[in-house]
Each structure stands twice: as structure tokens, then as C-alpha cells.
Design a protein around this motif. Sequence first.
Motif, PDB file in Angstrom:
ATOM      1  N   MET A 219       0.640  -1.428  -0.052  1.00  0.00           N
ATOM      2  CA  MET A 219       0.008  -0.189  -0.065  1.00  0.00           C
ATOM      3  C   MET A 219       0.434   1.146   0.151  1.00  0.00           C
ATOM      4  N   ALA A 220       2.022   1.247   0.878  1.00  0.00           N
ATOM      5  CA  ALA A 220       2.906   2.262   1.191  1.00  0.00           C
ATOM      6  C   ALA A 220       3.481   2.908   0.016  1.00  0.00           C
ATOM      7  N   ARG A 221       3.973   1.559  -1.184  1.00  0.00           N
ATOM      8  CA  ARG A 221       4.509   2.048  -2.002  1.00  0.00           C
ATOM      9  C   ARG A 221       3.867   2.035  -3.134  1.00  0.00           C
ATOM     10  N   ALA A 222       2.214   1.632  -2.789  1.00  0.00           N
ATOM     11  CA  ALA A 222       1.312   2.439  -4.453  1.00  0.00           C
ATOM     12  C   ALA A 222       1.376   3.787  -4.068  1.00  0.00           C
ATOM     13  N   LEU A 223       1.267   4.656  -3.056  1.00  0.00           N
ATOM     14  CA  LEU A 223       1.208   5.719  -2.822  1.00  0.00           C
ATOM     15  C   LEU A 223       1.990   6.317  -3.118  1.00  0.00           C
ATOM     16  N   ARG A 224       3.327   5.558  -2.895  1.00  0.00           N
ATOM     17  CA  ARG A 224       4.749   6.444  -2.696  1.00  0.00           C
ATOM     18  C   ARG A 224       5.482   7.287  -2.036  1.00  0.00           C
ATOM     19  N   VAL A 225       5.100   6.388  -0.674  1.00  0.00           N
ATOM     20  CA  VAL A 225       5.406   7.152   0.495  1.00  0.00           C
ATOM     21  C   VAL A 225       5.646   6.107   1.310  1.00  0.00           C
ATOM     22  N   PRO A 226       7.180   6.697   2.257  1.00  0.00           N
ATOM     23  CA  PRO A 226       7.819   5.659   3.090  1.00  0.00           C
ATOM     24  C   PRO A 226       6.748   4.400   4.403  1.00  0.00           C
ATOM     25  N   GLY A 227       6.947   3.773   4.534  1.00  0.00           N
ATOM     26  CA  GLY A 227       5.918   3.376   5.621  1.00  0.00           C
ATOM     27  C   GLY A 227       5.551   3.879   6.852  1.00  0.00           C
ATOM     28  N   PRO A 228       6.525   4.628   7.206  1.00  0.00           N
ATOM     29  CA  PRO A 228       5.436   5.235   8.499  1.00  0.00           C
ATOM     30  C   PRO A 228       5.033   6.605   8.266  1.00  0.00           C
ATOM     31  N   LYS A 229       4.681   7.119   6.815  1.00  0.00           N
ATOM     32  CA  LYS A 229       3.933   8.075   6.540  1.00  0.00           C
ATOM     33  C   LYS A 229       2.762   6.908   5.920  1.00  0.00           C
ATOM     34  N   MET A 230       2.341   5.852   5.909  1.00  0.00           N
ATOM     35  CA  MET A 230       1.236   5.446   5.554  1.00  0.00           C
ATOM     36  C   MET A 230       0.536   4.559   7.288  1.00  0.00           C
ATOM     37  N   ARG A 231       0.121   5.405   7.849  1.00  0.00           N
ATOM     38  CA  ARG A 231      -0.510   5.087   9.135  1.00  0.00           C
ATOM     39  C   ARG A 231      -1.544   4.464   8.850  1.00  0.00           C
ATOM     40  N   LEU A 232      -1.863   3.229   9.249  1.00  0.00           N
ATOM     41  CA  LEU A 232      -3.238   2.229   9.007  1.00  0.00           C
ATOM     42  C   LEU A 232      -3.508   2.124  10.731  1.00  0.00           C
ATOM     43  N   ARG A 233      -4.929   2.049  11.120  1.00  0.00           N
ATOM     44  CA  ARG A 233      -5.374   1.728  12.375  1.00  0.00           C
ATOM     45  C   ARG A 233      -6.525   1.135  11.791  1.00  0.00           C
ATOM     46  N   ILE A 234      -6.082  -0.407  12.490  1.00  0.00           N
ATOM     47  CA  ILE A 234      -7.640  -1.376  12.405  1.00  0.00           C
ATOM     48  C   ILE A 234      -8.229  -2.035  14.098  1.00  0.00           C
ATOM     49  N   PRO A 235     -10.168  -1.263  13.592  1.00  0.00           N
ATOM     50  CA  PRO A 235     -10.642  -0.272  14.853  1.00  0.00           C
ATOM     51  C   PRO A 235     -10.288  -2.312  15.471  1.00  0.00           C
ATOM     52  N   PRO A 236     -10.995  -1.953  16.921  1.00  0.00           N
ATOM     53  CA  PRO A 236     -11.174  -3.089  17.947  1.00  0.00           C
ATOM     54  C   PRO A 236     -11.537  -3.670  17.482  1.00  0.00           C
ATOM     55  N   ASP A 237     -13.309  -3.714  16.748  1.00  0.00           N
ATOM     56  CA  ASP A 237     -13.882  -5.202  16.082  1.00  0.00           C
ATOM     57  C   ASP A 237     -13.918  -5.073  15.095  1.00  0.00           C
ATOM     58  N   SER A 238     -14.407  -5.979  14.331  1.00  0.00           N
ATOM     59  CA  SER A 238     -14.368  -6.509  13.011  1.00  0.00           C
ATOM     60  C   SER A 238     -15.497  -7.381  12.704  1.00  0.00           C
ATOM     61  N   GLY A 239     -16.257  -7.070  11.603  1.00  0.00           N
ATOM     62  CA  GLY A 239     -17.802  -8.493  11.306  1.00  0.00           C
ATOM     63  C   GLY A 239     -17.095  -9.294  10.892  1.00  0.00           C
ATOM     64  N   GLY A 240     -15.750  -9.958  10.784  1.00  0.00           N
ATOM     65  CA  GLY A 240     -15.582 -11.575  10.877  1.00  0.00           C
ATOM     66  C   GLY A 240     -15.205 -10.893   9.271  1.00  0.00           C
ATOM     67  N   SER A 241     -14.094 -12.039   8.805  1.00  0.00           N
ATOM     68  CA  SER A 241     -13.265 -11.945   7.956  1.00  0.00           C
ATOM     69  C   SER A 241     -12.494 -13.278   7.010  1.00  0.00           C
ATOM     70  N   PHE A 242     -12.261 -14.183   7.417  1.00  0.00           N
ATOM     71  CA  PHE A 242     -12.018 -15.319   7.658  1.00  0.00           C
ATOM     72  C   PHE A 242     -11.645 -15.289   5.617  1.00  0.00           C
ATOM     73  N   GLY A 243     -10.176 -14.145   6.077  1.00  0.00           N
ATOM     74  CA  GLY A 243      -9.572 -14.312   4.573  1.00  0.00           C
ATOM     75  C   GLY A 243      -9.889 -13.092   4.131  1.00  0.00           C
TER      76      GLY A 243
END
Lengths: 162, 800, 272
Positions: free
Chosen positions: B222-246
Amino acid sequence: MRRVNKDEKSRISLTLNGRKMAAEAEPRMLLSDFLRHSLGATGTHVGCEHGVCGCCTVQIDGTAVRSCLTLAMQAEGRDVKTVESLAGPNGRLNTLQQAFQKHHALQCGFCTPGILMSFTDFLSRNPKPTEEELREVLSGHICRCTGYAGIMAALKEAVGIS
Amino acid sequence: MSKRLGTRVVRKEDPALLSGRGRYADDLPVPAGTLHAHVIRSPHPHADIVSIDATAALAMEGVWAVITGVDIKKISDPFLVALKSPIHQWSLAVDRVRFAGEPVALVVAENRYLAEDAAEAVAIEYTPREAAIDPVEACKKSSPLLHAEAKTNEISVRTFRYGDTKCAFETADKVIKLTVDFHRLSFTPMECFVAVASHNPADDSYDCMANFQGPFSTHPVMARALRVPGPKMRLRIPPDSGGSFGIKLSVFPYVVLTALAAKITGRTVKWVEDRAEHLLAASTGPNRVTEIEAAVTKDGKILGLRMDQLEDYGAFLRAPMPGPLYRMHGAITGGYDIANIDVTNRVVLTNKMPASLIRGFGGPQLYLALERMVQRIAIELGLEHLDVIRRNLVQPEKFPYRAAAGGLYDSGDYPRAVETAVGDGRLDYLKKRRDEAREAGRKYGIGFAVVVEPAMSNMGYLSTLLTPETREKAGPKNGATSMVTVNVDPLGAVSVTADVTVQGQGHETVLSQIVADRLGLQPGDIDVTLEMDTAKDQWSIAAGTYSCRFTPGTAVAAHMAAGQLADKLKRIAAKQLNVMAADVELADGKIRSISNPDNALPFGRVAGTSHWSPVMLPDGMVPALSETGVWNPPELEPPSSDDRINTSLTYGFVFDMCGIEIDPVTYQVKVDRYTSMHDAGKILNPLIADGQMRGAFAQGIACALYEEFVTNEEGAFLTGTFADYLVPTVSEVPPVEMLHIESPSPFTPLGAKGLAEGNCMSVPACIANAIADALGVKDVRLPATPRRIHALMASNGGVR
Amino acid sequence: MKPRPFDYARPDTIDEAVALLAERGDEARILAGGQSLMAMMNLRLADPSMLIDIARIAELGHIRDLGDTIEVGAAVTQNRLLAWPDLTAKLPLLAAALPFVGHFQTRNKGTVCGSIAHADPSSEIPLSLATLEGSVVLRSTGGERVVAAKDFQIDMMTTARRGDEMITAVRFPVHTGRGVAFREVARRHGDFAIIAIAAVIEGKDFAQIGIGGMAGKPLVQRIVMKELKSEIEALATGFEDYEDLHASAALRRDILRNLAPLVLAEAQACAA
């Protein structure tokens, strides 16, 4: 006669979990969106918006319905109850909620509020249902995590089927 | 004090989720002025984009932008892929669309309703092209090409040879062949994708939030696609998720898309996928065509296998694909002791939705082919199916067992698992039921399936895709680092963070059990916070929740972190208790002398020492009660020069047995009785483990009998709602008897293996075998719908 | 999946409602339970310029025993009819069919008349109405007309209702004999039926059979019980190929051949 033009926002008031509340909305606003984003009751979840999955089930005047197939306008002046109404004021889980925890009837928990609202209605009308009747009502919900075994166990315990 | 690990501790997660207090991605607050996005998608499976006219849409009040491929190409790069092939995918189609549902433009407006209105006002002109839909046809020279620069749709072919397969086939009594098709499906989490992003032009950084599940090897993509180093693409993931299964790996292109929209509009942009979009375009498991041949002796011993696996990844290869083709590689011989095997793995692209992560991840495809073959061997040799299984199982004295393709099976007793499952009259009952049904003219069949269930992937397995020479140049890839941090505050309160994403597996509860046991506390004393923040939390490329990495991976890291902390606390306490550290234990909320338990300090008091009184610490000890456990097991080695790869750390065992009957009125396959035997080593929480297995079982039933993404020959997608894509309800999921034996893994300190994918792998194969038995047919396509069963019966001697 | 904009009106009387229909015609749609309409609107497959919400019109909320028919008003939900104390005695076919309609949660809001108006070819309520030879009450500013079920549903989701008319009620003929049965085959519990069969025994020798899901509208036929096998075979072969994702025409025919005798036998057993 209540009449609102399509791009006109009007004030829609209803009773949500015992409290009178109101917000402005266009006629096309779905009740699911109105509850979540206008009134801040995010316990009601949106899973399919075509009435199949049951995640968004709430009660209007005590009757369990799909809030994604209901306009906010249709709930105007009505008594709406959502999952946030179930636990006691100190956060104490009710009998049904406790049974869900005990029997691991939820994993991600996304479908759970709808299931609880369906059964809160159904069990108020049929306090002593058969297992088959429980299954029939539960078939109006999709759960992807549990395989339904834990949910059935919880429901059976809650209604005293051993 | 009794240990809590291994007991049915009810979940800490539940009270909030049961009261509507979950914090899922769409529940979290967003800044005032946040804009809402809607994706315009291709109606064509394959077409050139001639023009996009957004004039009318942009004239609508409240519409901020209509973003196209031309716009995003200027400010972003294509996503990295595992394969060095000229396949370029951006977050919006550029010039050409390659599957029905591919994002073509993004409308950004003040609310979602308006964005959908504006989308209808965008005029897009396409020139349709002929589509490549069938994977076998797509490999032919005559097929339309998806990516002209790649010059072929069959973008990767690798052949692997283990042992002397040629000799095995020459000396065999018989060679048996079978072609097996595996279909497309998804496990459609109830919560769809959500992505929210903002952009800070001051330092060109992005702040993103999404219900992403990992693996975090995708973060650099994702960061490469946005042309930024990793730390400049902060990604937060919420405390709950309604399922994923991949499935929620595949939110990542939309994280990039919303980030770009935020940059273009200067506002926070939020996108919530709806169900129609999810079914049409989110993700699918790959379909696979397997040609399998077995060289057997007349008593059913498998001397060698040849497999040609053609896997269809749809329009683009999405990182980390082609994972499903390689994730099972080390264990490709399943539960059987087969020394000689040749495998050809082929990757093809077609004009369909891109395939990606899905629970089971290559296992269902492999085992449908392998287990159907074992049943065919029995039929063609006139043997009992179960006897052929027995003759070929890996024997218990061989563990740890190195499988032909490199899998190092840690532990197990496969014959005991099988005999226990068929015992106690279970198989006799099925045979009696079958005899009675057949006597009455009904169609009844018995099926078996054997599955070796891998867990905690070796992140180097995908490099098996490359030739040994290329790997040599690129450097060895292996490992799968897990990290967990345990903190103790000045009053002794314990908190935990871990490198997993929440999807409903109860990690909070199990981590609290592990840490509580190590620190002599109760699970209720341990606070676990699993929302993720790439800017502040510990993570590696392996982070996330997938391929059952929690139990053999993250759980071990938690055990290590808490152990390190316990050691430190013992040394601190030893000084205060005036004893040797070896004489100190943590129990019952106290830190005390083992030889004199009355010589004790409250846990919180010792903890406070580190915070308030570093002067009282033992000489040389670093203050601070924060320990990170880092787990990277040595068994996960890079692929060898002869292409052997230990693809996973632990290998559980599943043996399934079922009886099915074809309903004589409706042609529906009805499961009469189903038994599933598991050996997943030590079970950390039986309540949660049972839930995981029953959930996987239901998804296995879904795969075997109900769920399929259907694309017609022209490329039109036919299963776009939950009325067409049939997710089983409670009425469709039969009861299952779950049995267990325990062979602890010697490769992890907790002895526990994965268990949440096995039934996704075993159930389709077991039911297909039962149908083959019921109808006496060779080719069983899944899902075995009434339509398919009816057609099978019609072509096989009549339907009634 | 959000609906397009539309005007909303919630009239208090039938007169107000039909006046709105006269004003807006085909562009307006009646909203009663909305269980089919709202799903189609969320998918943007339907886009009325106005919704006329009739759920609160008091004069549409009745279940009335008219002697030889039972009249069900347009605001009556499926679950309300299912809970009507006289249902089993007066309308045993509906008592058998209604549990197959969607799910508990959708029956809580979906109306009996709404299902008739929607006219899905595999729906249970239109099939029951057709089998019982009931009728539909339509109202416009020009007055009221009553249309027989067989003339009302024309084809898939197409009815004889004019754009300025609304259904105010349906009338189900009372069937006091107990010889009825209803069964359907669907992929999942609560799904639209692949095929649905209603049967009503008439005296000793005849039965009325209604079949849904095999064509654009229910097929109703009186059959001679003695000729059961050949009558069903004729029905099965008589249908044009009707095929969708879940069922081929051949599968539909074979399910009909298998299921119809069972439904008729059940109805006969019930009559005895």
C-alpha cells in the motif's frame, strides 16, 4: 396527511430505547442509517441492505423488523428499540445475553444484535417455543462465524429446553 | 492455583458485543466534514474505456470529485505483485477494465446517498472486448489476452519433482486418473469493507483506518502504491471486526483508493462497501482444475502421484497471490506416506473477480482432488475406501515426519484418530443406514476425508514460486515472526498488545488466559487491546490474523513475553523477599517464596518497585515492566535448492466421515450423520476451539452444497445478491459430532496447533466422496446443488 | 445500496391515497410493508417518484369475516393474519402456506396484499389466492372494482392493477373442509420457492391444485383424483421450460412429478 418532497429534509422524531429523539432527514433515509448515523445508535448493524441477512433487525412497537427495508419516516412517532436497550442500567446482561456468552453463541458479534432483537420479540409472544420454532425464527438471520450451534444452545437454555 | 489455559473460560469480548457496544469500523467517529465515496464499477468483463464524462455529476450540489484511473495514475504506482510479470493494477482501472465489477471511478460527495445519485450521472463509454472466462480455455493461444505485455494468460508454470515418480508409475499395478474442478466462493463476512483516509499535505502523509486483517506484508504494498515510506502511511485497524475469513485482506486496494481521494479532495474520505459490491467484486477463493494421477499397487498402496494444478486468479494477481497454490505445498501429500510426487503449478488469469485469501487457503482445492482420488483408487481396485486410507496413512513412529515436498509434520497418530472415529459403532451405524436406504431404493452414500491442517505459515513459502536460481539471487526467505507486548503499570495492572487483528476468534480471552497463568493472576486481571496502529504497535510482515497463526504463533509470543516479565518480577521480588530468584513464584496475585509461601509480596507492590524505585532493582536490571516476546521458530526454513519447503510450523489432523442421502423428492443432498475427528495438539480454550471448528464445518457445508460465484460464458456475474448467493441459515447446517485426540506439538512451548480451517478443507471432500458413493459416479462437481445432482442422475441411469 | 430520491406521503384515508395515485399515476408506488419494494429500491431496480405509505390507514387494518369470504385489508401483515384466531378453521390453506412466506421477521412487516401486488411467480400468497379462486379489491378515485385472482396476476410481477388503483383488500373464499395441503421446495428455508404446490380436496373425486414457480404466474387446475398420475404427468410436460440459476426446467418438472402426489395425498389424509 404527512407529505415531504424528495429533497426536503424534515424533522423525524421517534422514541429510541425509551428516550424521545429527533433528527433531520430526507424521505429516502433508511431507518438503519438514521439510527446509526443520525441518532448514534451504532449497535444496529448493516449487513446486506436487501432484507436477507437480518443484522439490522430492530423492534418497532415491539415487533422485530429489518431496519434496512424500513424508512426512517415509517418509524416516525413510533417506539423503536435496539440492542442497546437490552442490558440493565449497570451493564448487566439479561438472561438471553448471558446465555449467548455462556454458550459461545457469537464470534465477531456483527449479526448478534439483530438475532437478539428478533428473539426478544418472538419470545415475548411465545415464551415456551419448541426447538423447531426457535430454528425457524433463527433462519431469518445469517451468521457466518458460529455455524449456529452455539446460538441454538443459548436459545434453548434461555427458554428452558434441555 | 489452577491454570486457566486449557479451560472453557467465557469470552471477555462478549459483554460489549452483546450490548451494542462493539466498535466496528463504520461505528468509529470521523472528523466533521468527512466526505463519502461510492465506487463506479465496470458492467463489462473486458472492455476498453473510451471516455468518462463526469460533467453532470460534478454539477450536482454536494459532489466534490469524480476520480478516474487517469487521475490516480498521476499520483500513485501499481500494486506490487509476488510474480515478476508485467501486470499493472492500480486502485482504479486504467484504460481497460478486466472484470465485471472492477472499480472505474470514485465519486466523492457529502453523503453516500448523494454519491450514488452522482454515480448515475457519470457517462462512461466502453468498447467491449471478448472475455477469457474458462481457465483451461484462457491458457490457449486463441484466448483473448488480459495483459498484453505478459503475452500470455498463463503467467506462471513451475514443475516440482520429489522422489522417483517415473519409476513409481512404471512399476505400478495400475494408474488411475481423475480431473477435479473446484469452484469459486467466498465466506462473505457480515460486515463489508470499510476504509477511511485523510492526507496531510504538510508532510505528504496518510492516516488510514480500515478493517484490514493482514498479513502486514501488504502494508509496504500500500505504501509503495502511495509513493510514501511505510511510516507515512499510518494504518489503524478498529478494535472489532465483523468477520473476515481471509476476505478482508482485499480491502487494501480501497485503502489506497480512499487515501488518494483524500489527497485529491483535501478532506477525510470514507467508503463503506455495500453487499452488492462485496458479492460482485470484493474477493473470491480461486477456482482450480486439478489433473491427478495415482500409481498404485493392487492392494491400494499409493506409490506415486502426478498432479497438474491450474489455478484461476481472475483479472489480476493480488498480493500475496498465488498463495493458495503454494501454501499447502510442503503438505501436498496430505495425511499419506507417499514418497514420489510430481507437481505442476500453473497460474492463469481470466476476466473474473480477482481471487485472494480465504479460510482454508488452498486446502479445500488440494483435498478435494487428493481425497476424491483415494476414493477412486478404492473403486477401481475393488477395495474398501477406508482400507485404502489405512494402507497409506503416515504411521505414528515416523513423527516428526518429513513429507516428500518438505513439510515437517510435527506430531500425530493418524491411525488412532481414524480408528477412534470409526469405532464405537459409528461406521457400523452408517453402513446399516446405507443398507436400509438402498434396500428401499433410496440413494445413500458414505464418505471419508483425511486432512492434514497446516498452521502458522512460513512466510517464505511463496518464494517456492520462483526457481531455485532466482531465489538464490533474491536471498533466502523464511520465518514468520510473532510479537506480543505485556506491560505492567505502577499499581500492578497488566495490559497486553499483540500483532493480530480481531475478527471474532476470541484472541483477547485466550491471550488473557496465557498471560494470567504466567503471572499468577486471573484472566479478568489482564486487559488486552487488539486494535492495531502501524505507527505505534509492534508488527512484522507476518502480523495479522490468517492461516491459523494465532495459536502456534502469537499465543507463543504472549507466553514468552509474560514469561520474560515473570522472570524479571521474580528477580525484583527475590531481593525484597531475601531469597534466591529460583525460589520465587507468581501465584494467587502474589509473588512469594516457593519454600515459604508466607514470605510474599502483593503483585502490585513488586510492580510498583520498577516504576517508582529503580534504586531497589537488582544490580544491572533495566527498569520498566514492558516485555515483548518475539517468536520465530527454527523449523520454518527457506525453500531448499531442491524445492522442498516446510510451509507451516504445525500440522494438525482431521478425519471426517459422513452419511448422506439424496432427497428423492427434491434432489437435495441431505447429511444424515457427520463425524469429525480432530487432533490439534493442546487445546487452549475448548469453548472457543469448538466454536471455531463448528464455524469451519458450516463453511465446509456451504462450499459443498450451497455457495458458488457463478459467471456465465460471456462473463456476466449471476450471484450478486444474498438471494442468489446462498449462505446457509441454521436450517441448512446439519449437526456434527466433534471428536478429539491430542498429540501436542513438540515445536511450540504450548503444544497447540491450528484448528480453525480443517473442516473448511475436509467437508467438501468428504461430502463429494459420499455423493460419489451414493450415485456410483466419478465426477462430482461442487456445490452439489439439486440442479447438479439431478443432472448427474439423469446422465447416470435415471432420476427417479 | 441507497434508494434514489422520492416524495413521501402518508395519507390518513383511502380517499387521500387514491387521490395521490390519481395525481401521480404509475410513478407513485404504494408502500405497505416494503419487504420487496424497499429491497428493489435499495438496489436501484425500482425508482418511484413517490411512495404512498398506507400502513397507518385505519380502514385498511381489518380482517373481516364476510361469511363465504374473508377479507384482509391492505395494511394487514402476514404475521397478523397468521395469528388470526379463526385462520385454521376458515382458511386452512393460508394457515399451511403462510409459514413458508419469507421469515418471521419479514412477515412482521410484509403485508398479505403487498405480496399479491408484487406478484412474484413463486410467492405463496398469490398461489393460495389463485388456488382458492379468491379476488382482489381495487380502488381508484373512479370507484372500486373486484377482480378475480385468475384475472389479476397476468405474468411475472405484472398484474391487472391500473396505475391509478390501489389494492385495498383481498378476499379469500372460506374453505371449511380440512382437506388442504401446501408444500414447497426452496434452496434454503425461507427462500423463494423453486416450486410451490397448494392442494384443496373437493368432494371425493376432485382436487384443485395450484402450482407456483413453474411459469410467470400460478397455474391452477382441477384434477380428477382417479387420474392423478396422468394428470400430473400432463401438467409436468405441459409447462414451458422455466429455468433459472437454481433449477433447470427438467429439475422443476421432476420435482413437480415427485411432490404433487405427496401434497395431494396429504390433503386427502387431512380431509379424511
